[in-house]
Design an enzyme around this catalytic site. Structure first.
Site, PDB file in Angstrom:
ATOM      1  N   SER A 124      31.783  51.810  40.351  1.00 58.58           N
ATOM      2  CA  SER A 124      31.901  51.134  41.643  1.00 58.58           C
ATOM      3  C   SER A 124      32.510  52.082  42.661  1.00 58.58           C
ATOM      4  O   SER A 124      33.307  52.972  42.315  1.00 58.58           O
ATOM      5  CB  SER A 124      32.828  49.929  41.465  1.00 58.58           C
ATOM      6  OG  SER A 124      33.234  49.432  42.712  1.00 58.58           O
ATOM      7  N   TYR A 148      41.244  45.981  38.189  1.00 56.93           N
ATOM      8  CA  TYR A 148      39.784  46.066  38.045  1.00 56.93           C
ATOM      9  C   TYR A 148      39.309  47.495  38.336  1.00 56.93           C
ATOM     10  O   TYR A 148      38.566  48.097  37.548  1.00 56.93           O
ATOM     11  CB  TYR A 148      39.091  45.070  38.992  1.00 56.93           C
ATOM     12  CG  TYR A 148      37.625  45.387  39.189  1.00 56.93           C
ATOM     13  CD1 TYR A 148      36.708  45.182  38.160  1.00 56.93           C
ATOM     14  CD2 TYR A 148      37.147  45.922  40.392  1.00 56.93           C
ATOM     15  CE1 TYR A 148      35.360  45.494  38.330  1.00 56.93           C
ATOM     16  CE2 TYR A 148      35.806  46.232  40.568  1.00 56.93           C
ATOM     17  CZ  TYR A 148      34.915  46.015  39.534  1.00 56.93           C
ATOM     18  OH  TYR A 148      33.594  46.337  39.698  1.00 56.93           O
ATOM     19  N   LYS A 152      37.459  50.666  35.885  1.00 61.04           N
ATOM     20  CA  LYS A 152      36.272  51.481  36.199  1.00 61.04           C
ATOM     21  C   LYS A 152      36.615  52.973  36.113  1.00 61.04           C
ATOM     22  O   LYS A 152      35.867  53.775  35.542  1.00 61.04           O
ATOM     23  CB  LYS A 152      35.732  51.146  37.593  1.00 61.04           C
ATOM     24  CG  LYS A 152      35.132  49.767  37.712  1.00 61.04           C
ATOM     25  CD  LYS A 152      33.874  49.624  36.874  1.00 61.04           C
ATOM     26  CE  LYS A 152      33.358  48.206  36.810  1.00 61.04           C
ATOM     27  NZ  LYS A 152      32.384  47.973  35.743  1.00 61.04           N
TER      28      LYS A 152
HETATM   29  P1  NAD Z   1      28.286  39.668  36.694  1.00 59.07           P
HETATM   30  O1  NAD Z   1      29.590  39.051  36.381  1.00 59.07           O
HETATM   31  O2  NAD Z   1      27.232  38.816  37.301  1.00 59.07           O
HETATM   32  O3  NAD Z   1      27.678  40.360  35.381  1.00 59.07           O
HETATM   33  C1  NAD Z   1      28.491  40.870  34.350  1.00 59.07           C
HETATM   34  C2  NAD Z   1      28.021  40.221  33.058  1.00 59.07           C
HETATM   35  O4  NAD Z   1      28.790  40.720  31.967  1.00 59.07           O
HETATM   36  C3  NAD Z   1      28.181  38.700  33.060  1.00 59.07           C
HETATM   37  O5  NAD Z   1      26.945  38.108  32.746  1.00 59.07           O
HETATM   38  C4  NAD Z   1      29.245  38.438  31.999  1.00 59.07           C
HETATM   39  O6  NAD Z   1      29.008  37.213  31.338  1.00 59.07           O
HETATM   40  C5  NAD Z   1      29.079  39.639  31.087  1.00 59.07           C
HETATM   41  N1  NAD Z   1      30.271  40.039  30.310  1.00 59.07           N
HETATM   42  C6  NAD Z   1      31.523  40.263  30.770  1.00 59.07           C
HETATM   43  N2  NAD Z   1      32.324  40.644  29.760  1.00 59.07           N
HETATM   44  C7  NAD Z   1      31.556  40.675  28.630  1.00 59.07           C
HETATM   45  C8  NAD Z   1      31.806  40.996  27.266  1.00 59.07           C
HETATM   46  N3  NAD Z   1      33.025  41.375  26.837  1.00 59.07           N
HETATM   47  N4  NAD Z   1      30.781  40.912  26.387  1.00 59.07           N
HETATM   48  C9  NAD Z   1      29.543  40.529  26.790  1.00 59.07           C
HETATM   49  N5  NAD Z   1      29.255  40.221  28.065  1.00 59.07           N
HETATM   50  C10 NAD Z   1      30.246  40.294  28.979  1.00 59.07           C
HETATM   51  O7  NAD Z   1      28.569  40.941  37.614  1.00 59.07           O
HETATM   52  P2  NAD Z   1      27.555  41.898  38.383  1.00 59.07           P
HETATM   53  O8  NAD Z   1      27.809  41.723  39.822  1.00 59.07           O
HETATM   54  O9  NAD Z   1      26.185  41.767  37.862  1.00 59.07           O
HETATM   55  O10 NAD Z   1      28.163  43.292  37.971  1.00 59.07           O
HETATM   56  C11 NAD Z   1      27.668  44.058  36.889  1.00 59.07           C
HETATM   57  C12 NAD Z   1      28.545  45.282  36.721  1.00 59.07           C
HETATM   58  O11 NAD Z   1      28.546  46.031  37.926  1.00 59.07           O
HETATM   59  C13 NAD Z   1      30.010  44.964  36.397  1.00 59.07           C
HETATM   60  O12 NAD Z   1      30.479  45.897  35.463  1.00 59.07           O
HETATM   61  C14 NAD Z   1      30.700  45.147  37.739  1.00 59.07           C
HETATM   62  O13 NAD Z   1      32.049  45.520  37.588  1.00 59.07           O
HETATM   63  C15 NAD Z   1      29.877  46.274  38.354  1.00 59.07           C
HETATM   64  N6  NAD Z   1      29.928  46.279  39.816  1.00 59.07           N
HETATM   65  C16 NAD Z   1      29.585  45.150  40.498  1.00 59.07           C
HETATM   66  C17 NAD Z   1      29.659  45.147  41.892  1.00 59.07           C
HETATM   67  C18 NAD Z   1      29.320  43.895  42.673  1.00 59.07           C
HETATM   68  O14 NAD Z   1      29.688  43.802  43.825  1.00 59.07           O
HETATM   69  N7  NAD Z   1      28.586  42.944  42.127  1.00 59.07           N
HETATM   70  C19 NAD Z   1      30.065  46.309  42.573  1.00 59.07           C
HETATM   71  C20 NAD Z   1      30.375  47.439  41.845  1.00 59.07           C
HETATM   72  C21 NAD Z   1      30.316  47.425  40.449  1.00 59.07           C
HETATM   73  C1  UD1 Z   2      35.236  43.985  47.159  1.00 57.34           C
HETATM   74  C2  UD1 Z   2      36.340  44.514  46.270  1.00 57.34           C
HETATM   75  C3  UD1 Z   2      35.814  45.753  45.539  1.00 57.34           C
HETATM   76  C4  UD1 Z   2      34.549  45.409  44.752  1.00 57.34           C
HETATM   77  C5  UD1 Z   2      33.529  44.818  45.736  1.00 57.34           C
HETATM   78  C6  UD1 Z   2      32.263  44.389  45.064  1.00 57.34           C
HETATM   79  C7  UD1 Z   2      38.478  43.917  47.301  1.00 57.34           C
HETATM   80  C8  UD1 Z   2      39.686  44.430  48.031  1.00 57.34           C
HETATM   81  N1  UD1 Z   2      37.510  44.836  47.078  1.00 57.34           N
HETATM   82  O1  UD1 Z   2      34.866  44.988  48.064  1.00 57.34           O
HETATM   83  O2  UD1 Z   2      36.787  46.251  44.657  1.00 57.34           O
HETATM   84  O3  UD1 Z   2      34.020  46.562  44.134  1.00 57.34           O
HETATM   85  O4  UD1 Z   2      34.101  43.681  46.397  1.00 57.34           O
HETATM   86  O5  UD1 Z   2      32.483  43.292  44.228  1.00 57.34           O
HETATM   87  O6  UD1 Z   2      38.400  42.746  46.928  1.00 57.34           O
HETATM   88  N2  UD1 Z   2      35.277  39.656  54.290  1.00 57.34           N
HETATM   89  C9  UD1 Z   2      35.608  38.682  55.217  1.00 57.34           C
HETATM   90  N3  UD1 Z   2      35.635  37.388  54.802  1.00 57.34           N
HETATM   91  C10 UD1 Z   2      35.348  36.995  53.525  1.00 57.34           C
HETATM   92  C11 UD1 Z   2      35.012  38.000  52.580  1.00 57.34           C
HETATM   93  C12 UD1 Z   2      35.007  39.323  53.002  1.00 57.34           C
HETATM   94  O7  UD1 Z   2      35.864  38.992  56.374  1.00 57.34           O
HETATM   95  O8  UD1 Z   2      35.407  35.784  53.228  1.00 57.34           O
HETATM   96  C13 UD1 Z   2      35.199  41.069  54.732  1.00 57.34           C
HETATM   97  C14 UD1 Z   2      36.145  42.014  54.008  1.00 57.34           C
HETATM   98  O9  UD1 Z   2      37.383  42.080  54.652  1.00 57.34           O
HETATM   99  C15 UD1 Z   2      35.340  43.324  54.071  1.00 57.34           C
HETATM  100  C16 UD1 Z   2      33.886  42.869  54.047  1.00 57.34           C
HETATM  101  O10 UD1 Z   2      33.901  41.515  54.454  1.00 57.34           O
HETATM  102  O11 UD1 Z   2      35.583  43.971  55.306  1.00 57.34           O
HETATM  103  C17 UD1 Z   2      33.256  42.962  52.654  1.00 57.34           C
HETATM  104  O12 UD1 Z   2      34.065  42.296  51.722  1.00 57.34           O
HETATM  105  P1  UD1 Z   2      33.621  42.074  50.198  1.00 57.34           P
HETATM  106  O13 UD1 Z   2      32.259  41.502  50.161  1.00 57.34           O
HETATM  107  O14 UD1 Z   2      34.709  41.327  49.514  1.00 57.34           O
HETATM  108  O15 UD1 Z   2      33.512  43.545  49.604  1.00 57.34           O
HETATM  109  P2  UD1 Z   2      34.599  44.741  49.569  1.00 57.34           P
HETATM  110  O16 UD1 Z   2      35.872  44.343  50.191  1.00 57.34           O
HETATM  111  O17 UD1 Z   2      33.940  45.950  50.093  1.00 57.34           O
END
Ligand code: NAD
Ligand code: UD1
Length: 336
Positions: A124, A148, A152
């Protein structure tokens, strides 16, 4: 190839399964459903006409995961499984370290004993901590501001150490920026539990009148309009990035890190405006205090992925808003 997708029932995992299946790969999914529903995989099967062997088990359960590796000729792994809520990780750090790190250790151990040599890991942009300048290249200093983020960062270090001990093996650390949007069919999408923490799912729930109004966290940042600027990336572009990373990994050894973003910064107010224009739905909002831990601006330099993976995000903000809204509108209660 047969690919093991951990966390494949989740948001990014389910979209990636579609792209893998469409490219002719076979997919096996392990997911304990802690943050997802198996319905997502049924819909992936419907959309692709392909079958997905699914194991509803915890990735840290070594005996169960050994069975998975024994029953399929797995050639590569895409590792999405993990807990991802920043606020929750501050309240439950041990659960986060245990879940995210221990499951990765089990995975590495079994990959090595079954000679599975290619791993794509969901990292991430959070590993850049409070980045001081933008766009952010892969070489920017690393840090983390919450448990979190530290999972990572630690997993990246673990995988870098591990890969040096595994002859001919390769790992891609993909640092995602802000994934949003949904599959254009409207059949799969993000299904957050409870009140969404992230901006786009909050906006779609306001549009659906599930929430009264959006709180914008601060309008006094040093940005175009004072609100936070992020690099939103369509989840289907992100899914394609995984397919491309896998294609490249087959010919590589060692560890390779890539930013996956669009390279464009969009402010909160710009996203609200784009959403209203793309969908015709009004988004009432109020300005509230800054959210602790937020940075003003964060967007990617993704030129390395473009150069080395032949990948580039092609979907813009309008498509991200339109597809997010289609998913929300057609599935008002997510998969339930
Ligand atoms: P998500 O929660 O929808 O998907 C993660 C999946 O992993 C879920 O289905 C959950 O049930 C499963 N899981 C968690 N722990 C487990 C375990 N111990 N064994 C088996 N399954 C398990 O999240 P996502 O948004 O699809 O994210 C996927 C990956 O990408 C995650 O590792 C997350 O940290 C990373 N990531 C997500 C974002 C985002 O904004 N969505 C941003 C950066 C990184
Ligand atoms: C957040 C997480 C980051 C994670 C990412 C994806 C925090 C501090 N960071 O990032 O670690 O990898 O999500 O899951 O939580 N905002 C509003 N109102 C809301 C929600 C968000 O104004 O109700 C604003 C935030 O201040 C930010 C932008 O929208 O400026 C995006 O927010 P968000 O979607 O939560 O993503 P990140 O903060 O970039």
């Amino acid at each position: 190839m047969t690919i093991l997708v951990t966390g494949g029932a989740g948001y990014i995992g389910s979209h990636t399964c579609i792209e893998l299946l469409n490219q002719g790969h076979k997919v096996v999914v392990v997911d304990n459903l802690v943050n997802s529903h198996s319905e997502s995989l049924q819909r992936v099967e419907e959309l692709t006409g392909k079958n997905i062997p699914f194991y509803a088990v915890d990735l840290s359960n070594e005996a169960e995961i050994t069975k998975v590796f024994s029953e399929h000729s797995i050639e590569a792994v895409i590792h999405f499984a993990g807990l991802k809520a920043v606020g929750e990780s501050v309240k439950q750090p041990i659960r986060y370290y245990d879940n995210n790190i221990r499951s990765t250790l089990v995975l590495c151990k079994l990959m090595q004993s079954f000679s599975v040599k290619h791993l794509v890991f969901s990292s991430s942009a959070t590993v850049y901590g409070l980045a001081e300048s933008n766009p952010i290249p892969e070489t920017a200093p690393l840090s983390a501001t919450n448990p979190y983020g530290r999972t990572k960062l630690f997993i990246e270090y673990i995988l870098n150490d591990w890969i040096t001990t595994f002859d001919g093996a390769s790992v891609a650390l993909l640092r995602y920026f802000n994934p949003v949007g949904a599959h254009a069919s409207g059949r799969i999408g993000e299904d957050p539990q409870g009140i969404p923490n992230n901006l786009m799912p909050y906006i779609t729930q306001v549009a659906a009148v599930r929430r009264e109004k959006l709180s914008i966290f601060g309008n006094d940042y040093d940005t175009v309009d004072g609100t936070g600027v992020r690099d939103y990336i369509h989840v289907v572009d992100l899914a394609m990035g995984h397919v491309k990373a896998l294609d490249a990994l087959i010919h590589l050894t060692g560890s390779h890190v890539y930013n996956l973003g669009t390279g464009n910064g969009t402010s909160v107010l710009e996203l609200v405006q784009a959403f209203q224009q793309a969908t015709g739905q009004p988004i009432p909002y109020e300005i509230s205090a800054r959210r602790p831990g937020d940075v003003a601006t964060c967007f990617a330099d993704s030129s390395k992925a473009e150069r080395e993976l032949n990948w580039k995000a092609v979907r813009g903000i309008v498509e991200m808003c339109r597809d997010s809204w289609k998913w929300q509108k057609e599935n008002p209660n997510g998969y339930k």
